[in-house]
Scaffold this active site. Sequence first.
Site, mmCIF file in Angstrom:
data_model
loop_
_atom_site.group_PDB
_atom_site.id
_atom_site.type_symbol
_atom_site.label_atom_id
_atom_site.label_comp_id
_atom_site.label_asym_id
_atom_site.label_seq_id
_atom_site.Cartn_x
_atom_site.Cartn_y
_atom_site.Cartn_z
ATOM 1 C CB SER A 1 -33.656 8.642 34.769
ATOM 2 O OG SER A 1 -34.082 7.678 33.761
ATOM 3 C CG ASP A 2 -37.897 5.262 38.877
ATOM 4 O OD1 ASP A 2 -37.804 4.383 38.383
ATOM 5 O OD2 ASP A 2 -38.496 5.578 40.469
ATOM 6 C CD1 TRP A 3 -37.878 0.927 32.974
ATOM 7 C CD2 TRP A 3 -36.288 1.792 34.354
ATOM 8 N NE1 TRP A 3 -36.838 0.537 33.314
ATOM 9 C CE2 TRP A 3 -35.698 1.078 33.958
ATOM 10 C CE3 TRP A 3 -35.039 2.690 35.706
ATOM 11 C CZ2 TRP A 3 -34.090 0.087 34.050
ATOM 12 C CZ3 TRP A 3 -34.028 2.580 35.503
ATOM 13 C CH2 TRP A 3 -33.248 0.726 35.264
ATOM 14 C CB ALA B 1 -38.236 9.639 35.626
ATOM 15 C CB ALA C 1 -32.870 11.430 39.244
#
Length: 813
Positions: A222-224, A226, A190
């Site tokens: 999640s993107d880091w 996020a 995401a």
Amino acid sequence: MHDHIEHLLSQLDLEQKVRLVSGSGLWRTCGEAQIGLRPIVLSDGPSGVRGERPFDERDPSVCLPCPSALAATWDEDLMARLTELVATEALRKGARAVLGPTINIHRSPLSGRHFECFSEDPLLTARMAVVYVRTLQSFGISSAPKHYVANDSETDRFTVDVQVDECTLRELYLKPFEYVVSAGAWMLMAAYNSVNGYTMTESPLLSDPLKGEWGFDGVVVSDWTAVRSTETAGRAGTDLAMPGPSAEWGQPLVTAVKEERVPEAAIDDKVRRILRLACRVGAVEGVERAVLAFPNVADSGGLLREAAASSMVLIHNPDELLPLDANDLRRIAVIGPNAERSQIQGGGSAGVTPTYSISALEGIRAAVGQCVEVAHHKGVDVGGTLRPAPTEAFVNLHTGEHGFQVQFLDASGTVVDVENRRATTLIWTLAELSDVKTIEARARFRAPGNGKHTLGVAGRGHYVVEASGEVLIDDFAKPRDDFAAEAPTYLDGELMLNQDQQVDITVKYEVPTTGQIAEIIIALKEPTWPDDESIASSARLAQMADAAIVVVGTTASDESEGADRTTLSLPGRQDDLVYAVAAANPRTVVVVNSGAPILMPWHLDVASVLISWFPGQEFGNALADVLFGAREPNGRLPTTWWNYQDESILPQTCPQDGRLNYTEGIHIGYRTPITVREQPAYPFGHGLGYTTWEYLSIETAEKLDIGQATWVHIQVSNTGRRTGREVVQVYLQRTDSAYQRPRIWLAGFAPVVAQPGEMVEVAVELEARVFEHWSPMSRRWEIEPGTFTVLGGRSAVDLRLHTEITFDSKVVP
């Protein structure tokens, strides 16, 4: 597997379950010994597998051509072989999930991560991505296609709210994700951005269409950093917060569940998905990996060389200067800022520390040997910016090798560890430095020229840089993101030195107490001549040569995660350099070493133009193969290259009041309605190769039934003098539609190889889906009754054949 997952889940209490839904560090998920669950190592992966130590030269990575280059091959078989190499690298580095491919769309060539994505077309993107996903997972390693969704630019990427209508979202930006889910992707990532008011880790799009309509049963990671909330994100479709432990999803999430603000069923669904992934990749004791096959790539260098050459696109060669015949050459001038310091990859999390790198100059010299003199000139300085320093500029006085000696000191000043590093980018996790207060890096610097040398340092925290005891820098660096993805901002100091003069450099660094990483990045800007003098010298060099090869392009600072470009023009005075060299020698070849389109005002004033992209570590060898005819440049453009930077054509990437409006809708790239003035310099699908092709005939079904795929049969003939590869492209057009349609759209493609004079028939499959449009009224895919024009040819502009297919009545699949 279902029953076993339920059994494992039943053994976990709430605290254990919440612990599993966030990571245990930068690159690892949490394990749980009670149920035999081992941590899973995740690795960045669009251009190679970085592993847990992405910038450690002692554990380098194979560097592939960038994804835009891979899409330029239009070669799914080659993509599969390259992905097997990715699987080999993942297993070597202990990773069981690779964070890629990046399947966002080339909405604008200004996007900082344009090079990291495949194409402006959703079908080409989807087909390359599906091969990657299926191949990687065939070896029991998870893919994680990213970034879901509409993460198509970098400006304000953490906060931007993309406003996009449902039809555009479905037909362009969601389509590649739908394809990879259908192909069985085990993970998706995401994005940071919001879409229509919802940040993506909390978006309803995670529920529908992703997990509901499409039936995605994998993990949404999640993107880091996020994940930004406890309750909203906890209730939403994000399953794994990375990196970890997550402040939002630790004890606050346990409390929210106990207080019934987040249903425990939502946590159970996340854990089920994580356990399913763990079973698939073999991270659960007693459960074999979903696939037991192992990759086997015997010659990675040869494969990378083939891939880089296959991706190169010959866009201009009217007098057939290319390929050059080395037997007819006595002297070649190789000119340009990217000739000796070639750019093999873009900046950001896609970058790797390569096992080796062959520059354009090295490859050309190796190819011609002693028979041809190769003269070189840098040409111009590219904008005066600092770039990471070459390791060869420094000598470790303790080993005599290039690089730095690094000492780690505790709070008392005692040296607790020492590393000898052959690198100028030095990055550690804070977990590795628990007892370290300061880091000192020392080396001897030898000046490469006469005059002003600018040394720089970047990272996070306080730095002191000394040159033979003199303080050059004593300041705090502007921090970048916490996982070294964005381009660094350098502190700098100047040294006036004569060529070969030596000074001892010491970098003293206070290890930060917050965040995830500590880093020392050494940069260098060498003395330069005034551009006018350098351009004149380059022109004189070209005038005395039998052929001139000018290697121009961008850098990893120009094209990087974290920032968009503001201009498509080449940095510095590279355009002036090309004009001057071409005026001095009509046999001038320009090699464009960039990951994304640039403006080429000189493209009709030179003999040949070759697009090399960011081509990976075998750049120089592959380039020489193409220049001297050992290989044909098989590439076709996966995105449009425009003549102008015109806001009426190119969607903008700068949000207004926090919003980025996709007002162009479905009309991007070659789909854009264009006037004669706005014709692209080189269209989507364009590429010449070293032979010529005639298109003879096209045949297909006249009518189709509900949900029926079809084949288009096109006869082509190789009318040139050598064996060649052609990419036969099929587009659809609907001029009488009641719905908003693009001008044309790609419906299928197929490569073919033919001998000189050989005629072949190419069968191009058209899936039923390519005829469908998204209906905003019924909120589903439909096929509009009536007639579709089927166009066959060499590019989105060069369409030489046409026929028609008719649907008699409205069809709802």
